[in-house]
Design an enzyme around this catalytic site. Structure first.
Site, PDB file in Angstrom:
ATOM      1  N   PRO A 134       0.766  -1.245   0.000  1.00  0.00           N
ATOM      2  CA  PRO A 134       0.000   0.000   0.000  1.00  0.00           C
ATOM      3  C   PRO A 134       0.800   1.300   0.000  1.00  0.00           C
ATOM      4  CG  PRO A 134      -0.005  -0.955   2.189  1.00  0.00           C
ATOM      5  CD  PRO A 134       0.716  -1.934   1.287  1.00  0.00           C
ATOM      6  N   CYS A 135       1.453   1.578  -1.106  1.00  0.00           N
ATOM      7  CA  CYS A 135       2.219   2.818  -1.223  1.00  0.00           C
ATOM      8  C   CYS A 135       1.309   4.048  -1.219  1.00  0.00           C
ATOM      9  CB  CYS A 135       3.093   2.796  -2.469  1.00  0.00           C
ATOM     10  SG  CYS A 135       2.221   2.397  -3.992  1.00  0.00           S
ATOM     11  N   HIS A 136       0.023   3.854  -1.512  1.00  0.00           N
ATOM     12  CA  HIS A 136      -0.917   4.985  -1.498  1.00  0.00           C
ATOM     13  C   HIS A 136      -1.142   5.513  -0.087  1.00  0.00           C
ATOM     14  CE1 HIS A 136      -3.378   1.364  -0.911  1.00  0.00           C
ATOM     15  NE2 HIS A 136      -4.227   2.139  -0.238  1.00  0.00           N
TER      16      HIS A 136
END
Length: 168
Positions: A134-136
Protein backbone atom coordinates in the site's frame (compact mmCIF):
# COMPACT_ATOMS: atom_id res chain seq x y z
CA UNK A 1 8.64 -16.73 -17.41
CA UNK A 2 6.00 -14.27 -16.27
CA UNK A 3 2.24 -14.50 -16.64
CA UNK A 4 -0.02 -11.47 -16.96
CA UNK A 5 -3.70 -10.70 -16.96
CA UNK A 6 -5.87 -7.61 -17.02
CA UNK A 7 -8.12 -6.37 -14.26
CA UNK A 8 -10.90 -3.80 -14.65
CA UNK A 9 -10.72 -1.81 -11.41
CA UNK A 10 -13.14 1.02 -10.56
CA UNK A 11 -10.16 3.37 -11.00
CA UNK A 12 -9.08 2.10 -14.41
CA UNK A 13 -7.57 -0.88 -16.15
CA UNK A 14 -4.75 -2.68 -14.39
CA UNK A 15 -2.25 -5.36 -15.32
CA UNK A 16 -1.17 -8.09 -12.93
CA UNK A 17 2.01 -10.12 -13.35
CA UNK A 18 3.22 -13.25 -11.62
CA UNK A 19 5.96 -15.84 -11.85
CA UNK A 20 5.24 -19.50 -11.12
CA UNK A 21 4.80 -18.95 -7.38
CA UNK A 22 4.10 -15.29 -6.53
CA UNK A 23 2.70 -11.95 -7.64
CA UNK A 24 5.50 -9.72 -8.96
CA UNK A 25 3.55 -6.77 -10.35
CA UNK A 26 0.30 -4.83 -10.29
CA UNK A 27 0.10 -1.59 -12.22
CA UNK A 28 -2.51 0.83 -13.48
CA UNK A 29 -2.16 0.68 -17.25
CA UNK A 30 0.03 3.53 -18.43
CA UNK A 31 1.22 4.55 -14.97
CA UNK A 32 4.77 5.68 -14.33
CA UNK A 33 7.06 2.61 -14.25
CA UNK A 34 4.28 0.48 -15.80
CA UNK A 35 5.52 -3.12 -16.24
CA UNK A 36 8.98 -2.16 -14.95
CA UNK A 37 11.10 -5.25 -14.44
CA UNK A 38 9.36 -7.30 -17.12
CA UNK A 39 11.14 -5.66 -20.05
CA UNK A 40 12.89 -8.29 -22.12
CA UNK A 41 11.41 -11.17 -20.12
CA UNK A 42 9.24 -13.88 -21.60
CA UNK A 43 5.65 -12.89 -20.81
CA UNK A 44 2.47 -14.86 -21.52
CA UNK A 45 -1.07 -13.68 -20.92
CA UNK A 46 -2.65 -16.43 -18.85
CA UNK A 47 -4.74 -16.70 -15.68
CA UNK A 48 -2.75 -18.64 -13.10
CA UNK A 49 -3.70 -19.60 -9.53
CA UNK A 50 -1.57 -16.74 -8.18
CA UNK A 51 -3.18 -14.20 -10.49
CA UNK A 52 -6.65 -15.54 -9.73
CA UNK A 53 -5.98 -15.13 -6.00
CA UNK A 54 -4.76 -11.56 -6.60
CA UNK A 55 -7.96 -10.74 -8.51
CA UNK A 56 -10.02 -12.08 -5.59
CA UNK A 57 -7.97 -9.87 -3.25
CA UNK A 58 -8.62 -6.82 -5.44
CA UNK A 59 -12.35 -7.60 -5.67
CA UNK A 60 -12.55 -7.67 -1.86
CA UNK A 61 -10.51 -4.49 -1.54
CA UNK A 62 -12.62 -2.51 -4.02
CA UNK A 63 -15.76 -3.80 -2.25
CA UNK A 64 -14.54 -1.89 0.82
CA UNK A 65 -13.02 -4.77 2.77
CA UNK A 66 -9.35 -5.16 3.64
CA UNK A 67 -8.10 -8.61 2.76
CA UNK A 68 -4.91 -9.74 4.47
CA UNK A 69 -1.73 -8.97 2.57
CA UNK A 70 -0.25 -12.20 3.84
CA UNK A 71 -2.96 -14.15 2.03
CA UNK A 72 -1.04 -13.55 -1.19
CA UNK A 73 2.45 -14.72 -2.12
CA UNK A 74 4.33 -11.54 -3.09
CA UNK A 75 7.75 -11.29 -4.73
CA UNK A 76 8.45 -7.68 -5.69
CA UNK A 77 11.74 -7.44 -7.51
CA UNK A 78 14.13 -4.75 -6.36
CA UNK A 79 17.33 -4.07 -4.50
CA UNK A 80 17.66 -4.59 -0.74
CA UNK A 81 16.79 -0.98 0.12
CA UNK A 82 13.62 -0.98 -1.97
CA UNK A 83 12.52 -4.34 -0.55
CA UNK A 84 13.03 -2.95 2.98
CA UNK A 85 10.84 0.05 2.17
CA UNK A 86 8.18 -2.15 0.56
CA UNK A 87 8.18 -4.39 3.63
CA UNK A 88 7.47 -1.33 5.79
CA UNK A 89 4.63 -0.34 3.48
CA UNK A 90 3.00 -3.72 4.15
CA UNK A 91 2.92 -2.82 7.84
CA UNK A 92 0.79 0.31 7.36
CA UNK A 93 -2.69 -0.70 8.50
CA UNK A 94 -5.74 -0.31 6.30
CA UNK A 95 -7.30 3.12 6.81
CA UNK A 96 -4.10 4.63 8.23
CA UNK A 97 -1.25 6.64 6.74
CA UNK A 98 2.34 7.51 7.42
CA UNK A 99 4.80 9.93 5.86
CA UNK A 100 7.95 9.48 3.81
CA UNK A 101 9.84 11.08 6.70
CA UNK A 102 8.47 8.62 9.26
CA UNK A 103 9.47 5.70 7.04
CA UNK A 104 12.96 7.21 6.71
CA UNK A 105 13.24 7.45 10.51
CA UNK A 106 12.17 3.82 10.87
CA UNK A 107 14.79 2.63 8.38
CA UNK A 108 17.43 4.79 10.07
CA UNK A 109 16.55 3.19 13.42
CA UNK A 110 16.73 -0.29 11.88
CA UNK A 111 19.99 0.18 10.02
CA UNK A 112 21.82 2.93 11.88
CA UNK A 113 22.32 4.69 8.53
CA UNK A 114 21.14 8.23 7.84
CA UNK A 115 18.11 8.18 5.57
CA UNK A 116 16.27 10.88 3.64
CA UNK A 117 12.56 11.09 2.95
CA UNK A 118 13.46 11.60 -0.71
CA UNK A 119 15.32 8.27 -0.89
CA UNK A 120 12.33 6.56 0.67
CA UNK A 121 10.05 8.36 -1.79
CA UNK A 122 12.06 6.96 -4.69
CA UNK A 123 11.63 3.42 -3.40
CA UNK A 124 7.94 3.96 -2.69
CA UNK A 125 7.46 5.30 -6.22
CA UNK A 126 9.00 2.17 -7.72
CA UNK A 127 6.74 -0.19 -5.77
CA UNK A 128 5.81 -2.78 -8.42
CA UNK A 129 2.71 -4.12 -6.62
CA UNK A 130 0.35 -1.16 -6.29
CA UNK A 131 -2.48 -1.22 -3.76
CA UNK A 132 -1.57 -4.64 -2.30
CA UNK A 133 1.74 -3.19 -1.13
CA UNK A 134 0.00 0.00 0.00
CA UNK A 135 2.22 2.82 -1.22
CA UNK A 136 -0.92 4.98 -1.50
CA UNK A 137 -0.91 5.21 2.33
CA UNK A 138 2.26 7.33 2.35
CA UNK A 139 1.78 11.10 2.48
CA UNK A 140 4.01 14.15 2.39
CA UNK A 141 5.15 15.80 5.64
CA UNK A 142 2.18 18.19 5.59
CA UNK A 143 -0.30 15.33 5.26
CA UNK A 144 -0.80 16.10 1.58
CA UNK A 145 -1.24 13.35 -1.01
CA UNK A 146 1.91 13.47 -3.12
CA UNK A 147 3.96 11.27 -5.40
CA UNK A 148 1.81 8.35 -6.59
CA UNK A 149 2.96 6.61 -9.80
CA UNK A 150 -0.66 5.76 -10.62
CA UNK A 151 -1.69 9.42 -10.33
CA UNK A 152 -2.65 11.60 -7.38
CA UNK A 153 -6.37 11.32 -8.18
CA UNK A 154 -6.16 7.55 -7.82
CA UNK A 155 -4.16 7.84 -4.60
CA UNK A 156 -6.84 10.09 -3.12
CA UNK A 157 -9.61 7.75 -4.34
CA UNK A 158 -7.89 4.75 -2.72
CA UNK A 159 -7.54 6.63 0.57
CA UNK A 160 -11.20 7.70 0.40
CA UNK A 161 -12.15 4.04 -0.18
CA UNK A 162 -10.34 3.29 3.09
CA UNK A 163 -12.32 6.02 4.86
CA UNK A 164 -9.62 8.70 4.93
CA UNK A 165 -9.92 12.36 4.00
CA UNK A 166 -6.65 13.76 2.68
CA UNK A 167 -5.36 17.12 1.51
CA UNK A 168 -4.98 17.58 -2.21
Amino acid sequence: MYYTMSYASPLGAMTLAANETALVGLWFDGQKYDMEGLNGAEVTEKETPVLKKAVQWLDEYFAGRMPAIMSLPLAPEGNEFRRRVWSLLCQIPYGQTTTYGELAKTIEAQTGKSMSAQAVGGAVGHNPISIIIPCHRVLGASGKATGYAGGIDRKIALLHLEGLAVKE
